[in-house]
Design an enzyme around this catalytic site. Structure first.
Site, PDB file in Angstrom:
ATOM      1  N   ASP A 129       1.078  -1.103  -0.111  1.00 48.56           N
ATOM      2  CA  ASP A 129      -0.136  -0.129   0.140  1.00 48.56           C
ATOM      3  C   ASP A 129       0.756   1.169  -0.060  1.00 48.56           C
ATOM      4  OD1 ASP A 129      -2.168   1.421   0.008  1.00 48.56           O
ATOM      5  OD2 ASP A 129      -2.831   1.083   2.081  1.00 48.56           O
ATOM      6  N   ASN A 156       1.321   3.447  -2.948  1.00 49.25           N
ATOM      7  CA  ASN A 156       2.020   3.767  -4.114  1.00 49.25           C
ATOM      8  C   ASN A 156       1.495   5.181  -4.781  1.00 49.25           C
ATOM      9  OD1 ASN A 156       3.506   1.425  -4.378  1.00 49.25           O
ATOM     10  ND2 ASN A 156       1.720   0.360  -5.290  1.00 49.25           N
ATOM     11  N   ARG A 189      -0.324   9.577 -10.083  1.00 44.97           N
ATOM     12  CA  ARG A 189      -0.281   8.076  -9.130  1.00 44.97           C
ATOM     13  C   ARG A 189       0.460   7.217  -9.862  1.00 44.97           C
ATOM     14  NH1 ARG A 189      -3.684   7.320  -5.205  1.00 44.97           N
ATOM     15  NH2 ARG A 189      -4.397   5.227  -5.748  1.00 44.97           N
ATOM     16  N   ASN A 236     -10.418  -2.909  -6.594  1.00 45.25           N
ATOM     17  CA  ASN A 236      -9.519  -1.808  -7.582  1.00 45.25           C
ATOM     18  C   ASN A 236     -10.088  -1.522  -8.633  1.00 45.25           C
ATOM     19  OD1 ASN A 236      -6.208  -3.040  -6.477  1.00 45.25           O
ATOM     20  ND2 ASN A 236      -7.512  -1.450  -5.468  1.00 45.25           N
ATOM     21  N   GLU A 274       0.531 -13.839  11.816  1.00 49.16           N
ATOM     22  CA  GLU A 274       1.035 -12.764  12.418  1.00 49.16           C
ATOM     23  C   GLU A 274       0.733 -11.459  11.423  1.00 49.16           C
ATOM     24  OE1 GLU A 274       1.910 -12.749  15.542  1.00 49.16           O
ATOM     25  OE2 GLU A 274       1.333 -14.839  15.864  1.00 49.16           O
TER      26      GLU A 274
END
Length: 240
Positions: free
Chosen positions: A17, A19, A30, A65, A206
């Site tokens: 995440d 970018n 972007r 997306n 985890e």
């Protein structure tokens, strides 16, 4: 690297995440962040291979997306297309030779029928060519969502006329049927959520969250995360 290699995770998942934010902070469109992110991905994948990680899953394009501007979606697919094509250029591209030498398998999860046809064909080609490789697996989540993954598995089992379904059945019907569940999931850019990534598979993973944007993520950041991981006591429901 000062990390206990005997306690390294077998499977790491990356939610890459930040970018777009990376590019915006620099006054750039972007897409430049996505390009930088793709370059970082190659370096991190190589690093994971070199330190002995067996499986790496990356969230390349989610089912959500599609809501982004078409220009950005097309650019992301172009980056994926370029990456896959490089792997398919056997005789002229050194990167492909490295993949063969390293014995890397390319795997995907997600509904590929909705992505551009030429990219779909390229992916099928590289998956076929690397199917027998078993030293390292790069699992690319493309048009993927954790909930969609579960729906896909249930429908697959229903088509097989399964009357009663247990956890083992579902695990064997997911896109990751041949891949162990992730031990460790790393998300960059500060948000503290899974965002529909490997929901079923991450039940005992985890989790690690860092404010570092993905285009700034380096092996030293991964080392820091891995040091944190090796200090954790994974109980899996047990007392100790």
């Amino acid at each position: 690297m000062k990390v206990d290699k005997n306690r390294l995770p077998i499977h790491i998942g990356f939610i890459m995440d930040g970018n777009g934010r990376w590019a915006t902070k620099r006054g750039m469109p972007r897409k430049f962040g996505h390009k930088r992110g793709a370059d970082v991905l190659e370096k991190i994948v190589d690093y994971c291979f070199n330190i002995g990680i067996k499986y790496v899953s990356v969230f390349a394009f989610s089912t959500e997306n599609w809501k982004r501007p078409k220009e950005e979606v097309d650019y992301i697919f172009n980056l994926l297309r370029d990456y896959i094509r490089k792997q398919n250029e056997k005789n002229t591209n050194q990167r492909q030779k490295e993949i063969e030498q390293k014995n890397i398998q390319i795997h995907t999860m997600g509904d590929l029928t909705k992505i551009p046809k030429d990219l779909y064909d390229e992916i099928l080609k590289i998956k076929t060519e690397t199917n027998d490789c078993d030293k390292f697996v790069l699992n690319i989540a493309m048009n993927y969502g954790g909930r969609d993954d579960i729906v896909y598995a249930v429908n697959k089992l229903l088509k097989a006329n399964k009357k009663e379904i247990n956890e083992r059945d579902i695990s064997s019907a997911l896109y990751t049927a041949d891949i162990p569940d992730p031990d460790f999931i790393i998300r960059t850019a500060g948000d503290v959520r899974l965002s529909n990534f490997m929901l079923y598979q991450s039940a005992y993973a985890e989790l690690y969250f860092t404010k570092t944007l993905w285009p700034d993520f380096k092996p030293k950041h991964l080392d820091k995360a891995l040091k944190n991981y090796t200090k954790r006591n994974r109980k899996f429901g047990n007392v100790n």
